[in-house]
Scaffold this motif. Sequence first.
Motif, short mmCIF file in Angstrom:
data_model
loop_
_atom_site.label_atom_id
_atom_site.label_comp_id
_atom_site.label_asym_id
_atom_site.label_seq_id
_atom_site.Cartn_x
_atom_site.Cartn_y
_atom_site.Cartn_z
N THR A 1 1.66 -12.51 -3.80
CA THR A 1 0.90 -11.38 -4.32
C THR A 1 0.04 -10.73 -3.24
O THR A 1 -0.19 -11.32 -2.17
CB THR A 1 -0.02 -11.84 -5.47
OG1 THR A 1 -0.71 -13.02 -5.04
CG2 THR A 1 0.79 -12.14 -6.73
N PHE A 2 -0.45 -9.56 -3.55
CA PHE A 2 -1.18 -8.73 -2.59
C PHE A 2 -2.36 -9.44 -1.93
O PHE A 2 -2.63 -9.26 -0.75
CB PHE A 2 -1.65 -7.45 -3.30
CG PHE A 2 -2.32 -6.47 -2.40
CD1 PHE A 2 -1.62 -5.87 -1.36
CD2 PHE A 2 -3.66 -6.13 -2.59
CE1 PHE A 2 -2.23 -4.95 -0.52
CE2 PHE A 2 -4.28 -5.21 -1.75
CZ PHE A 2 -3.56 -4.62 -0.72
N ASP A 3 -3.07 -10.23 -2.71
CA ASP A 3 -4.27 -10.89 -2.17
C ASP A 3 -3.93 -11.88 -1.06
O ASP A 3 -4.83 -12.29 -0.31
CB ASP A 3 -5.04 -11.61 -3.28
CG ASP A 3 -4.16 -12.65 -3.95
OD1 ASP A 3 -3.20 -12.26 -4.64
OD2 ASP A 3 -4.41 -13.85 -3.77
N ALA A 4 -2.67 -12.29 -0.97
CA ALA A 4 -2.27 -13.24 0.08
C ALA A 4 -1.97 -12.53 1.40
O ALA A 4 -1.68 -13.19 2.40
CB ALA A 4 -1.05 -14.04 -0.37
N VAL A 5 -2.03 -11.20 1.40
CA VAL A 5 -1.77 -10.45 2.63
C VAL A 5 -3.09 -10.00 3.23
O VAL A 5 -3.95 -9.46 2.54
CB VAL A 5 -0.88 -9.22 2.33
CG1 VAL A 5 -0.68 -8.39 3.60
CG2 VAL A 5 0.47 -9.66 1.77
N ASN A 6 -3.25 -10.23 4.52
CA ASN A 6 -4.44 -9.80 5.23
C ASN A 6 -4.16 -8.46 5.90
O ASN A 6 -3.15 -8.29 6.60
CB ASN A 6 -4.80 -10.87 6.28
CG ASN A 6 -6.00 -10.45 7.12
OD1 ASN A 6 -5.86 -9.72 8.09
ND2 ASN A 6 -7.17 -10.92 6.75
N LYS A 7 -5.07 -7.53 5.71
CA LYS A 7 -4.87 -6.16 6.21
C LYS A 7 -4.60 -6.13 7.72
O LYS A 7 -3.65 -5.50 8.18
CB LYS A 7 -6.12 -5.34 5.86
CG LYS A 7 -6.07 -3.88 6.26
CD LYS A 7 -7.26 -3.12 5.65
CE LYS A 7 -7.23 -1.65 5.99
NZ LYS A 7 -7.72 -1.36 7.35
N ARG A 8 -5.43 -6.78 8.49
CA ARG A 8 -5.26 -6.73 9.95
C ARG A 8 -3.95 -7.37 10.40
O ARG A 8 -3.28 -6.89 11.31
CB ARG A 8 -6.43 -7.44 10.64
CG ARG A 8 -7.74 -6.72 10.54
CD ARG A 8 -8.86 -7.52 11.18
NE ARG A 8 -8.60 -7.77 12.59
CZ ARG A 8 -8.86 -6.92 13.58
NH1 ARG A 8 -9.38 -5.74 13.30
NH2 ARG A 8 -8.60 -7.23 14.83
N GLU A 9 -3.60 -8.48 9.78
CA GLU A 9 -2.36 -9.15 10.16
C GLU A 9 -1.16 -8.22 9.89
O GLU A 9 -0.25 -8.13 10.72
CB GLU A 9 -2.22 -10.46 9.39
CG GLU A 9 -3.28 -11.48 9.80
CD GLU A 9 -3.23 -12.82 9.05
OE1 GLU A 9 -4.06 -13.69 9.33
OE2 GLU A 9 -2.35 -12.97 8.18
#
Lengths: 467, 467
Positions: free
Chosen positions: A428-436
């Motif tokens: 899900t989206f929360d598992a993705v880090n914006k900078r990464e």
Amino acid sequence: MKYFNFIFLLVLTLEISAQSDAENIKKIYSQSLTDGKSYEWLRHLSNNIGARLSGSYGAEQAVAYTKEELEKLGLDKVWLQPVMVPKWIRGLPEFAYIETKQGKTTHVNICALGGSVETPNGGVRAQVVEVMGIDELKALGKDRVQGKIVFFNRPMQADLINTFEAYGGCSDQRYSGAYEAGKLGAVGVIVRSLNLRLDDFPHTGSMTYADLPVSQRIPSAAISTNDAELLSTMLALDPSLSFFFKQNCQQLDDVLSYNVIGEITGSEFPEEYIVVGGHLDSWDLGDGSHDDGAGVVQSMDVLRLLKISGITPKRSIRVVLFMNEENGLRGGKKYAEIAKSKNEKHIFALESDSGGFTPRGFSFDCSDAQFQKVLGWKELFKPYLIHYFEKGGSGADIGPLKSDGIVLAGLRPDSQRYFDHHHAANDTFDAVNKRELELGAATMASLVYLFDTYGTAVEITNDTFKD
Amino acid sequence: MKYFNFIFLLVLTLEISAQSDAENIKKIYSQSLTDGKSYEWLRHLSNNIGARLSGSYGAEQAVAYTKEELEKLGLDKVWLQPVMVPKWIRGLPEFAYIETKQGKTTHVNICALGGSVETPNGGVRAQVVEVMGIDELKALGKDRVQGKIVFFNRPMQADLINTFEAYGGCSDQRYSGAYEAGKLGAVGVIVRSLNLRLDDFPHTGSMTYADLPVSQRIPSAAISTNDAELLSTMLALDPSLSFFFKQNCQQLDDVLSYNVIGEITGSEFPEEYIVVGGHLDSWDLGDGSHDDGAGVVQSMDVLRLLKISGITPKRSIRVVLFMNEENGLRGGKKYAEIAKSKNEKHIFALESDSGGFTPRGFSFDCSDAQFQKVLGWKELFKPYLIHYFEKGGSGADIGPLKSDGIVLAGLRPDSQRYFDHHHAANDTFDAVNKRELELGAATMASLVYLFDTYGTAVEITNDTFKD
């Protein structure tokens, strides 16, 4: 002296171009980290659209949304490429429990594998044979398998650093388990989830019945790693316990879907194509943020980052959002088929389909000479901590483009957390880090920029100067 | 011929030792990933003990727990090193809102900075001066600052790849903001949280009043990045709005605490010491899982991994769990002071205090010649995707050990997510990935193994052979 001048000019030219490459790459990274669009696109794709299994309403919406967003970028062309895709549905939620001989039951977390048949209406109840793999199953033979549920419980190998290797070492259980067990008369298959972590999420994924007649096709499900441990422990105490599961999934007729394609037409060599892509479909659990929403939005941002960094590609750069990677690869095959039929010269294709984590580098499928050329660019990536340039695989969707001369590559992000989420409800989206995510998009755009600038032709080497 | 034999033997010896180094390192990684203890220790430290600010009950429990666990490992010595530490308490939860001139209020998320004084009983209410840093504040001068709340809002620079650099570029606002604003007659300070992500968590951290008389010491708090954006936007619309905040924190008298130390005494050079450590204290928000629970449990596991891998250290290896890194560095200073007073020869110290994320390499504080020696080991780490060997800083706690001859190093994990959690309520166990933590422990143990095996003396180089 003439020779000296030639060398001098060569060195000077290389220095100037190296400098401007470094500057352009710096601009690309800076734009991605301060003005990237990938995260916002992913937010919409994940939270407003959600799961996108081929043939689903989510997949349809994802086609429309990404086409619309690509159209906003002012590319030279944006179009849909029709492709027929399989449609499999999960139906009602799966249900499973372990029952001891005393009649005590314990609920466990399972999910049907993609492509599995449903259970009979009353579910499947049988004793369990635990095996560590297909070889062990075959060695047991028909007598000890017939009428049983086969439980494949070989865990991913924890001491492999690259988790994709650990995945590759176990995925045969999921893919071929039901085929092999069905041939031996089993009534169902339960596979340990392909997850290195102990948790409660079952992980789905594709499976095959190959040429098995319909009568031998048995239902197949994944069980969470925690529950696989539980089942194994309980079996050790009581080999006669029974397992019950019920699932309601179905394979329907193929339906029409699309690859979504956008293009910046090359200014000097418009007939040479570079492809960057990911796959638009996802499994139906979770919302496919890492697999492969991340690759989709990164690929879209590659074209946008080149544009806003003021780079005018010499070659035609295409973003291709492939449909149906997960259970058919129809989109990847269709794109290659059309490219071949039109005689389009593809020189480089890059796929991001290994999650949206911190990028570490690339894996290249190409000739040794081409790889040497690529290695010459590695130093340009050092400021961004990109260090992994190795020969190896690329990506499933771009695989069908393989031919002499083309360079195929796959983005290689940090792999440690990927299988915690892969094909499960927690992708899900929360598992993705914006900078990464943004670092990945910039890393891809930088490599595309270099291939666009220098092409794939292998240049004169030092050996050429030898007498 | 004699010369040739010498070279031959040298090459042979180097080859054999390189092979066994590679094997030993492989064993260390494999043990950590399949039989590591770091994650289980961290689970207890984070979930059963929790926050561990110096002087708190949590810190006291952490001392007892880690001592007990080290004693279970069968080290040669385990002891507590007494050290007096500052005790600051947060008191009642902070409370803050923005009030428009129409009297409408919006709640915002703040937390007192560590070391801040409390607000007067009725809180502080004043107009706000927004500045992008200390220089801008100084340029405003006393007239425009007196009686106001100073709002430091310079964000961390997103396009720096190393997030610690971005942190370093902004932390003066947090550390010295109240000192500078107090001198100009401000009544309070609000600092944008040192976080690259936009979210609702305020991030605490240390601050100073330096030599400011008590009458000029003003309360200072961090505000979440989302609320910093909100405050800035509202100020642009209405510069006369007021800000209210109330906090109840207090600096109490110093109390007794401890560094926790365990040692494997060296078999050949017991009087040469190698230190590996992290800090046992944490901030009081969250449970300090990344900062620095991770470093603590990794350091503990270094000694355990060496033991279970069958490695007998030649030198004495100490794990030191430092107390009070966050707001005083008393533990680090005490350890160095005692080491000096006992004339202990420390040859190498390694700290893990940059989060429990995937390790990328090390930063070394040492001579060029020593660094060249260390670079010779880099290839051994390649299978584990450890690629970052650079000169630079090491760790705060081991800093006081610095002297001629010693090599100081800091583990450098992937830094992208670190400041999402740093000093905030979301620095919790669930943000730590088991494999990433274990890879860090193995990476540290491998470097300690190499320093133990080869020491830090700079060996004869090729130049030595020159006439």
